[in-house]
Scaffold this motif. Structure first.
Motif, short mmCIF file in Angstrom:
data_model
loop_
_atom_site.label_atom_id
_atom_site.label_comp_id
_atom_site.label_asym_id
_atom_site.label_seq_id
_atom_site.Cartn_x
_atom_site.Cartn_y
_atom_site.Cartn_z
N ASP A 237 0.84 -1.19 0.00
CA ASP A 237 0.00 0.00 0.00
C ASP A 237 0.88 1.24 0.00
O ASP A 237 1.93 1.27 0.66
CB ASP A 237 -0.90 0.03 1.25
N ASN A 238 0.44 2.25 -0.73
CA ASN A 238 1.12 3.55 -0.72
C ASN A 238 0.39 4.50 0.20
O ASN A 238 -0.85 4.52 0.24
CB ASN A 238 1.17 4.14 -2.13
N VAL A 239 1.14 5.30 0.94
CA VAL A 239 0.55 6.25 1.88
C VAL A 239 1.18 7.61 1.69
O VAL A 239 2.40 7.73 1.54
CB VAL A 239 0.70 5.76 3.35
N TRP A 240 0.29 8.62 1.69
CA TRP A 240 0.73 10.01 1.60
C TRP A 240 0.05 10.79 2.73
O TRP A 240 -1.17 10.71 2.89
CB TRP A 240 0.32 10.65 0.27
N ARG A 241 0.83 11.52 3.48
CA ARG A 241 0.28 12.44 4.49
C ARG A 241 0.85 13.82 4.23
O ARG A 241 2.07 13.99 4.17
CB ARG A 241 0.61 11.98 5.92
N LEU A 242 -0.04 14.78 4.08
CA LEU A 242 0.37 16.16 3.76
C LEU A 242 -0.31 17.12 4.72
O LEU A 242 -1.44 16.91 5.14
CB LEU A 242 0.00 16.53 2.33
N THR A 243 0.40 18.19 5.06
CA THR A 243 -0.13 19.24 5.91
C THR A 243 -0.36 20.51 5.09
O THR A 243 0.51 20.92 4.30
CB THR A 243 0.84 19.55 7.06
N ARG A 244 -1.52 21.09 5.27
CA ARG A 244 -1.82 22.35 4.58
C ARG A 244 -1.40 23.50 5.46
O ARG A 244 -1.94 23.69 6.56
CB ARG A 244 -3.32 22.44 4.28
N ARG A 245 -0.45 24.28 5.02
CA ARG A 245 0.08 25.36 5.84
C ARG A 245 -0.79 26.59 5.75
O ARG A 245 -1.58 26.75 4.82
CB ARG A 245 1.51 25.67 5.40
#
Length: 212
Positions: free
Chosen positions: A204-212
């Motif tokens: 599985d691929n996982v992406w976690r991003l934060t919106r600044r």
């Protein structure tokens, strides 16, 4: 007599849930647990919530969670599980055919696990709207299968020509505007055995991003 599965998304997923008393394990997705344990609770949106395990895990940790699914049967089960857990006040459920309708509002966490469907789904459009629904300072968490399980033969795959996203290709396709910070970009291989017991793995691929 034809035994072909329906191609209408609502009919397909309703049939899937009605065919058995429980489709999923009832446990939260491990990558949600890994990525969200240390996040400060706030408001959360779970896209494709199924029977509600991720919603309940977040709610039990102080989040105010909206769970969304295309299947009315899945939502009924999720609401019942929330009531059993004493978490009714922390959760809400909405039925949406994502790509056609989308929940309103902005959220401190938007989570989408395995929005990959053998029937029609505007995955790109849904995930663009998911990113737009993240509040400033909030988190976008997306997990998708990177390929078939190792035991799945071509005959056992529900869609012959499916394309799985690569780690970088997905980000390029999502094309987020400036102001996002990539926290996690990872491929995780796990045990995934066949229903008949044949051993296998799946990545599985996982992406976690934060919106600044």
């Amino acid at each position: 007599m034809s035994t072909a599965q329906p191609t209408d998304p609502t009919e397909f997923w309703e049939d899937r849930y009605r065919a058995t008393d429980r489709v999923w394990s009832g446990e939260p997705n491990p990558l949600l647990v890994r990525e969200a344990t240390d996040l400060k609770p706030g408001t959360a949106l779970d896209l494709g919530c199924g029977e509600g395990a991720d919603v309940l895990w977040l709610a039990a940790r102080g989040w105010q969670v909206t769970g969304v699914d295309i299947s009315a049967t899945a939502i009924e089960r999720a609401a019942a599980h929330a009531a059993e857990a004493g978490l009714t006040e922390q959760v809400a459920f909405e039925r949406h055919e994502l790509g056609v309708t989308f929940p309103e509002g902005s959220y401190d966490l938007v989570s989408a696990h395995f929005l990959q469907s053998p029937v029609a789904l505007d995955q790109h459009g849904v995930l663009k709207r998911a990113a737009a629904a993240v509040a400033p300072g909030g988190t976008l968490l997306i997990v998708m299968h990177a390929g078939w399980a190792t035991w799945q033969t071509p005959e056992e795959r529900p869609v012959a020509d499916v394309v799985f996203p690569t780690l970088q290709g997905f980000l390029d396709d999502l094309a987020l505007p400036p102001g996002w910070h990539l926290e996690t970009q990872d491929a995780v291989t796990r045990v995934s055995n066949a229903p008949d017991g044949r051993p296998g793995t799946r990545t599985d691929n996982v992406w976690r991003l934060t919106r600044r």
